[in-house]
Scaffold this motif. Structure first.
Motif, PDB file in Angstrom:
ATOM      1  N   ALA A 170     -13.463  27.043 -29.172  1.00 14.39           N
ATOM      2  CA  ALA A 170     -12.872  25.759 -29.472  1.00 14.39           C
ATOM      3  C   ALA A 170     -12.944  24.803 -28.375  1.00 14.39           C
ATOM      4  O   ALA A 170     -12.995  23.597 -28.295  1.00 14.39           O
ATOM      5  CB  ALA A 170     -11.514  25.924 -30.152  1.00 14.39           C
ATOM      6  N   TRP A 171     -12.663  25.233 -27.139  1.00 11.82           N
ATOM      7  CA  TRP A 171     -12.375  24.681 -25.907  1.00 11.82           C
ATOM      8  C   TRP A 171     -13.974  23.855 -25.508  1.00 11.82           C
ATOM      9  O   TRP A 171     -14.041  22.628 -25.318  1.00 11.82           O
ATOM     10  CB  TRP A 171     -11.993  25.390 -24.658  1.00 11.82           C
ATOM     11  N   ASN A 172     -15.130  24.622 -25.830  1.00  8.55           N
ATOM     12  CA  ASN A 172     -16.326  24.299 -25.514  1.00  8.55           C
ATOM     13  C   ASN A 172     -16.527  23.113 -26.618  1.00  8.55           C
ATOM     14  O   ASN A 172     -17.384  22.142 -26.389  1.00  8.55           O
ATOM     15  CB  ASN A 172     -17.157  25.269 -25.843  1.00  8.55           C
ATOM     16  N   VAL A 173     -15.988  23.061 -27.682  1.00  9.76           N
ATOM     17  CA  VAL A 173     -16.492  22.118 -28.756  1.00  9.76           C
ATOM     18  C   VAL A 173     -15.715  20.961 -28.183  1.00  9.76           C
ATOM     19  O   VAL A 173     -16.409  19.731 -27.984  1.00  9.76           O
ATOM     20  CB  VAL A 173     -15.679  22.271 -30.117  1.00  9.76           C
ATOM     21  N   ILE A 181     -15.130  20.193 -25.149  1.00 10.14           N
ATOM     22  CA  ILE A 181     -15.770  19.492 -24.055  1.00 10.14           C
ATOM     23  C   ILE A 181     -16.920  18.825 -24.217  1.00 10.14           C
ATOM     24  O   ILE A 181     -17.587  17.768 -23.631  1.00 10.14           O
ATOM     25  CB  ILE A 181     -15.819  20.649 -22.938  1.00 10.14           C
ATOM     26  N   ARG A 182     -17.776  19.664 -25.143  1.00  8.79           N
ATOM     27  CA  ARG A 182     -19.143  19.073 -25.571  1.00  8.79           C
ATOM     28  C   ARG A 182     -18.960  17.653 -26.217  1.00  8.79           C
ATOM     29  O   ARG A 182     -19.860  16.656 -26.080  1.00  8.79           O
ATOM     30  CB  ARG A 182     -19.807  19.895 -26.601  1.00  8.79           C
ATOM     31  N   HIS A 183     -17.950  17.413 -26.906  1.00  8.39           N
ATOM     32  CA  HIS A 183     -17.645  15.988 -27.554  1.00  8.39           C
ATOM     33  C   HIS A 183     -16.948  14.877 -26.578  1.00  8.39           C
ATOM     34  O   HIS A 183     -16.812  13.949 -26.935  1.00  8.39           O
ATOM     35  CB  HIS A 183     -16.642  16.298 -28.564  1.00  8.39           C
ATOM     36  N   ALA A 184     -16.269  15.502 -25.513  1.00  9.39           N
ATOM     37  CA  ALA A 184     -15.713  14.670 -24.459  1.00  9.39           C
ATOM     38  C   ALA A 184     -16.899  13.536 -24.088  1.00  9.39           C
ATOM     39  O   ALA A 184     -17.949  13.720 -23.796  1.00  9.39           O
ATOM     40  CB  ALA A 184     -15.335  15.472 -23.369  1.00  9.39           C
ATOM     41  N   THR A 185     -16.080  12.235 -23.721  1.00 12.54           N
ATOM     42  CA  THR A 185     -17.077  11.009 -23.170  1.00 12.54           C
ATOM     43  C   THR A 185     -16.658  10.826 -21.845  1.00 12.54           C
ATOM     44  O   THR A 185     -17.533   9.650 -21.229  1.00 12.54           O
ATOM     45  CB  THR A 185     -16.750  10.013 -24.091  1.00 12.54           C
ATOM     46  N   HIS A 242     -20.084  19.712 -14.318  1.00 15.19           N
ATOM     47  CA  HIS A 242     -19.740  21.057 -13.441  1.00 15.19           C
ATOM     48  C   HIS A 242     -20.004  22.100 -14.798  1.00 15.19           C
ATOM     49  O   HIS A 242     -20.425  23.082 -14.458  1.00 15.19           O
ATOM     50  CB  HIS A 242     -18.581  21.061 -12.734  1.00 15.19           C
ATOM     51  N   ILE A 243     -19.206  21.756 -15.783  1.00 10.98           N
ATOM     52  CA  ILE A 243     -19.013  22.813 -16.831  1.00 10.98           C
ATOM     53  C   ILE A 243     -20.183  22.987 -17.544  1.00 10.98           C
ATOM     54  O   ILE A 243     -20.664  23.978 -18.141  1.00 10.98           O
ATOM     55  CB  ILE A 243     -18.046  22.145 -17.734  1.00 10.98           C
ATOM     56  N   GLU A 244     -20.949  21.661 -17.623  1.00 13.85           N
ATOM     57  CA  GLU A 244     -22.168  21.765 -18.417  1.00 13.85           C
ATOM     58  C   GLU A 244     -23.164  22.650 -17.619  1.00 13.85           C
ATOM     59  O   GLU A 244     -24.000  23.100 -18.179  1.00 13.85           O
ATOM     60  CB  GLU A 244     -22.741  20.323 -18.606  1.00 13.85           C
ATOM     61  N   LYS A 245     -23.234  22.712 -16.450  1.00 18.46           N
ATOM     62  CA  LYS A 245     -24.225  23.364 -15.316  1.00 18.46           C
ATOM     63  C   LYS A 245     -23.965  24.843 -15.839  1.00 18.46           C
ATOM     64  O   LYS A 245     -24.881  25.694 -15.709  1.00 18.46           O
ATOM     65  CB  LYS A 245     -24.083  23.363 -14.000  1.00 18.46           C
ATOM     66  N   VAL A 246     -22.936  25.340 -16.191  1.00 20.43           N
ATOM     67  CA  VAL A 246     -22.434  26.875 -16.308  1.00 20.43           C
ATOM     68  C   VAL A 246     -22.603  27.185 -17.894  1.00 20.43           C
ATOM     69  O   VAL A 246     -22.000  28.103 -18.297  1.00 20.43           O
ATOM     70  CB  VAL A 246     -21.474  27.378 -15.703  1.00 20.43           C
ATOM     71  N   SER A 247     -22.908  26.105 -18.846  1.00 23.44           N
ATOM     72  CA  SER A 247     -22.929  26.282 -20.294  1.00 23.44           C
ATOM     73  C   SER A 247     -21.481  26.613 -20.714  1.00 23.44           C
ATOM     74  O   SER A 247     -21.160  27.476 -21.601  1.00 23.44           O
ATOM     75  CB  SER A 247     -23.541  27.559 -20.675  1.00 23.44           C
ATOM     76  N   GLY A 248     -20.599  25.733 -20.328  1.00 22.62           N
ATOM     77  CA  GLY A 248     -19.090  26.018 -20.728  1.00 22.62           C
ATOM     78  C   GLY A 248     -18.537  27.232 -20.573  1.00 22.62           C
ATOM     79  O   GLY A 248     -18.797  28.250 -19.624  1.00 22.62           O
ATOM     80  N   PRO A 264     -27.653  28.017 -24.679  1.00 21.53           N
ATOM     81  CA  PRO A 264     -27.998  26.274 -25.312  1.00 21.53           C
ATOM     82  C   PRO A 264     -27.122  25.879 -26.384  1.00 21.53           C
ATOM     83  O   PRO A 264     -27.040  24.670 -26.578  1.00 21.53           O
ATOM     84  CB  PRO A 264     -29.387  26.530 -25.624  1.00 21.53           C
ATOM     85  N   ASN A 265     -26.417  26.777 -27.153  1.00 21.19           N
ATOM     86  CA  ASN A 265     -25.732  26.525 -28.247  1.00 21.19           C
ATOM     87  C   ASN A 265     -24.135  26.258 -28.016  1.00 21.19           C
ATOM     88  O   ASN A 265     -23.272  26.348 -28.828  1.00 21.19           O
ATOM     89  CB  ASN A 265     -25.872  27.438 -29.352  1.00 21.19           C
ATOM     90  N   TRP A 266     -23.966  26.537 -26.636  1.00 24.21           N
ATOM     91  CA  TRP A 266     -22.284  26.475 -26.408  1.00 24.21           C
ATOM     92  C   TRP A 266     -21.722  25.079 -26.819  1.00 24.21           C
ATOM     93  O   TRP A 266     -22.282  23.938 -26.963  1.00 24.21           O
ATOM     94  CB  TRP A 266     -21.967  26.277 -24.781  1.00 24.21           C
TER      95      TRP A 266
END
Length: 262
Positions: free
Chosen positions: A88-91, A93-97, A165-171, A244-246
């Protein structure tokens, strides 16, 4: 205690506050009246990754009582038992702008201006991840000037770093499926790529629960994780950096301030 709360300190906070939310309405109703002023700032959005659908309508009606906060709600339409919040946290973060991600729990009450203090540290020191401090208390506890001296705080109260930074480590590593380990794993992954930890002593949070087992018990629960998860928490392996699907476990947006202002 230092309650900064001055919207003029930064013209643009550029922060996405991300919460994993699983059947937390009772707690959220209790703490949001305290936290809301800290969220009503330029360039700040609050993203709730609602990891089951049963409280969705109630949550939407509640947040409408705080129209000065830029809300986004992403909902998992599948009902399930409680699980580790990493997906859920990753979801969220991925939607964060925004440039920065600030992770907090919906039952956490700000004792000081956590948003300001972490943002201030980030602007000063750059290439770090920043942690505040947390004390575990029940809802009967009355906070006051004595709190910082009488409560035991540990460095797990909040977490802020750049989204890149979080994107670089796949969340967060999504292999964690029971309580614990995901926070330490993410911090270890960031450290591995050269993003170091900075503790911000003035960013204080009260983690409120009806019955709290405290930081000592939580540390014991972490050490009681199965060996493979305990190892992964503190010594991530190569696969922890590759997913890649985080953040794609669910994606239904049910409330979005961006669409409201279009």
């Amino acid at each position: 205690m230092d309650h900064v709360l001055n919207n003029k300190d930064f013209e643009d906070y550029d922060i996405s506050v991300v919460m994993s939310f699983y059947k937390k309405m009772k707690d959220f109703r209790r703490v949001l009246p305290v936290n809301a002023p800290y969220f009503q700032r330029n360039g700040l959005e609050v993203i709730i990754a609602l990891d089951e659908p049963t409280e969705c309508e109630e949550l939407i009606e509640f947040i409408k009582e705080y129209p000065d906060i830029n809300w986004r709600i992403i909902v998992n339409s599948k009902e399930h038992e409680w699980r580790n919040p990493c997906k859920a946290w990753n979801v969220g973060i991925r939607h964060a702008t925004k440039k920065y991600i600030l992770v907090v729990d919906p039952e956490c009450e700000f004792l000081t201006d956590v948003v300001y203090h972490l943002k201030y540290a980030a602007e000063l020191y750059g290439n770090y991840f920043y942690t505040g401090r947390v004390a575990f208390v029940d809802y009967a506890y009355k906070a006051g000037p004595h709190t910082e001296k009488t409560q035991k705080f540990s460095n797990y109260g909040s977490f802020l770093t750049k989204k890149e930074h979080i994107e670089k480590v796949s969340g967060y590593t999504e292999a964690f499926n029971i309580w614990g380990g995901e926070d330490d794993n993410l911090r270890a992954k960031l450290t591995h790529i050269g993003v170091l930890k900075a503790e911000v002593a003035t960013a204080l949070i009260l983690h409120r629960e009806d019955e709290t087992d405290g930081a000592v018990s939580r540390a014991g629960k972490t050490l009681a994780l199965p060996p493979e998860l305990l190892n992964k928490a503190f010594a991530p392996d190569e696969q922890d950096f590759i997913n890649p699907n985080w953040g794609r476990d669910f994606e239904e947006i049910r409330y979005d301030y961006l669409k409201l202002i279009d």
